[in-house]
Design an enzyme around this catalytic site. Structure first.
Site, mmCIF file in Angstrom:
data_model
loop_
_atom_site.group_PDB
_atom_site.id
_atom_site.type_symbol
_atom_site.label_atom_id
_atom_site.label_comp_id
_atom_site.label_asym_id
_atom_site.label_seq_id
_atom_site.Cartn_x
_atom_site.Cartn_y
_atom_site.Cartn_z
ATOM 1 N N LYS A 292 0.861 -1.186 0.000
ATOM 2 C CA LYS A 292 0.000 0.000 0.000
ATOM 3 C C LYS A 292 0.894 1.231 0.000
ATOM 4 O O LYS A 292 1.723 1.408 0.887
ATOM 5 C CB LYS A 292 -0.901 -0.021 1.232
ATOM 6 N N LYS B 286 -2.258 -1.562 -3.762
ATOM 7 C CA LYS B 286 -3.101 -0.371 -3.706
ATOM 8 C C LYS B 286 -2.240 0.886 -3.771
ATOM 9 O O LYS B 286 -1.227 0.932 -3.083
ATOM 10 C CB LYS B 286 -3.870 -0.414 -2.386
HETATM 11 C C1 PBG Z 1 -7.064 3.651 5.605
HETATM 12 C C2 PBG Z 1 -7.516 3.351 4.240
HETATM 13 C C3 PBG Z 1 -7.403 4.243 3.172
HETATM 14 C C4 PBG Z 1 -8.020 3.646 2.084
HETATM 15 C C5 PBG Z 1 -8.477 2.383 2.487
HETATM 16 N N1 PBG Z 1 -8.149 2.216 3.835
HETATM 17 C C6 PBG Z 1 -6.845 5.610 3.118
HETATM 18 C C7 PBG Z 1 -5.543 5.895 3.735
HETATM 19 O O1 PBG Z 1 -4.684 5.039 3.894
HETATM 20 O O2 PBG Z 1 -5.370 7.070 4.098
HETATM 21 C C8 PBG Z 1 -8.157 4.272 0.745
HETATM 22 C C9 PBG Z 1 -9.210 3.759 -0.177
HETATM 23 C C10 PBG Z 1 -9.521 4.634 -1.325
HETATM 24 O O3 PBG Z 1 -8.903 5.691 -1.541
HETATM 25 O O4 PBG Z 1 -10.436 4.273 -2.095
HETATM 26 N N2 PBG Z 1 -6.563 2.650 6.383
#
Ligand code: PBG
Length: 328
Positions: free
Chosen positions: A201, A254
């Site tokens: 991520k 992601k």
């Molecule tokens: C937070 C989380 C995020 C997303 C999923 N879980 C945002 C972040 O890490 O700040 C993003 C999902 C999206 O942008 O569609 N744990």
């Protein structure tokens, strides 16, 4: 006469002559079973609120969420991924509310599994929606501390499993969390609760609209000490392999579209299904261009989604899931 083995004996266009021949030659296909539908739930009754930076996407109170889930089930989609919006007065540094057995997430899982026992229910495991700092772990002296956060996240995973989640989906990027979660789940008797790990991520600007949806933007700094640097791909493979060893059942990459090379690299490195998150900013870009009349929304959506399959993704978490399912 020209040389057999080249033009005109070989003509790529023979396989592109009409729709049926193109279908026969297609290397990849989208299936409803590929999709994971992200859902935002909030407290209250009989309310749904459109997320301004995600046109056509809503946060629902639990009663209305159930109707939305019914639609998802009727469309033949196999799974949902739940995110809870937590009111400010329930946020603190330790994310205490995250462990409340009667919390919004836990109640939502229970309610959905009661009505739709066959639906795959996945839950987001991270502290940010519960954190007064908007960070994915506990904050001490301006730092996001790892090991204590992991203990808490493992408890959160157990709490979601108790509520009936089929998969917990840790999105926090703390080190060692998959092993700790797997251990905790086994110890508490949740052998069949799976883990979909957000293994790779990235610290991405494309999460912006999502943070609007959950009001979860970091209160200070950014997430670069735990989420990955967009310049790295070897590191993504390392994270993915570690999570596989620690017991992850599904590995996620992601964001999606700007990271298709990462999807491919991870797919080649692990032996579990690979999912990709077509994140909020990717959705917003297509929606915004379509609203302006600059892109055809449905075609842009379909082209983006097949690109994930081509890159090697087995599963796709996407805000387009319902729209795409209607076209299939
Ligand atoms: C937070 C989380 C995020 C997303 C999923 N879980 C945002 C972040 O890490 O700040 C993003 C999902 C999206 O942008 O569609 N744990």
């Amino acid at each position: 006469m020209s040389n057999p083995g080249s033009f005109p004996y070989i003509r790529g266009r023979r396989l592109r002559q009409n729709e049926n021949i193109r279908r026969m030659a297609a290397e990849h296909h989208l299936n409803k079973a590929d999709f994971i539908v992200p859902l935002f739930v909030m407290e209250g009754k009989n309310e749904k609120v459109e997320i301004p930076s995600m046109p056509g996407y809503y946060r629902y109170t639990l009663d209305l969420l159930i109707r939305e889930v019914e639609e998802i089930v009727l469309l033949g989609l196999p799974s949902v991924l739940l995110f809870a919006k937590v009111p400010d007065n329930k946020k603190d540094n330790e994310g205490t509310e995250a462990l409340n057995p009667k919390g919004l997430m836990q109640e939502s899982v229970r309610a959905i599994k009661k009505e739709f026992p066959e639906l795959g229910v996945m839950t987001d495991v991270a502290l940010d929606p519960y954190s007064s700092y908007g960070h994915d772990g506990i904050v001490r002296n301006g730092e996001i501390i790892n090991d204590e956060s992991v203990d808490l996240l493992a408890k959160m995973a157990v709490s979601h499993a108790e509520a009936g989640a089929d998969f917990v989906a840790p999105s926090d990027m703390m080190d060692g969390r998959i092993g700790s979660m797997r251990n905790a789940l086994e110890l508490e008797g949740f052998q069949n609760t799976g883990i979909m790990s957000y293994s790779a991520k990235y610290a991405s600007v494309f999460y912006g609209p999502f943070r609007d949806a959950l009001d979860s933007a970091p209160g200070f700094g950014d997430k670069k000490t735990y989420q990955m640097d967009p310049s790295n791909v070897i590191e993504a493979v390392r994270e993915a392999k570690l999570d596989e060893q620690e017991g992850a059942d599904i590995i996620m990459v992601k964001p999606g579209l700007p990271y298709l090379d990462v999807v491919r690299a991870v797919k080649q490195a692990v032996s579990v299904p690979v999912s990709v998150y077509n994140v909020s900013g990717e959705y917003a870009m297509i929606k915004a261009a379509a609203e302006k009349g600059w892109l055809d929304e449905k075609q842009a959506m379909a082209e983006a989604l097949i690109a994930f399959k081509r890159a090697g993704a087995d599963l796709i978490a996407t805000y387009f899931a319902k729209d795409m399912a209607r076209l299939l």
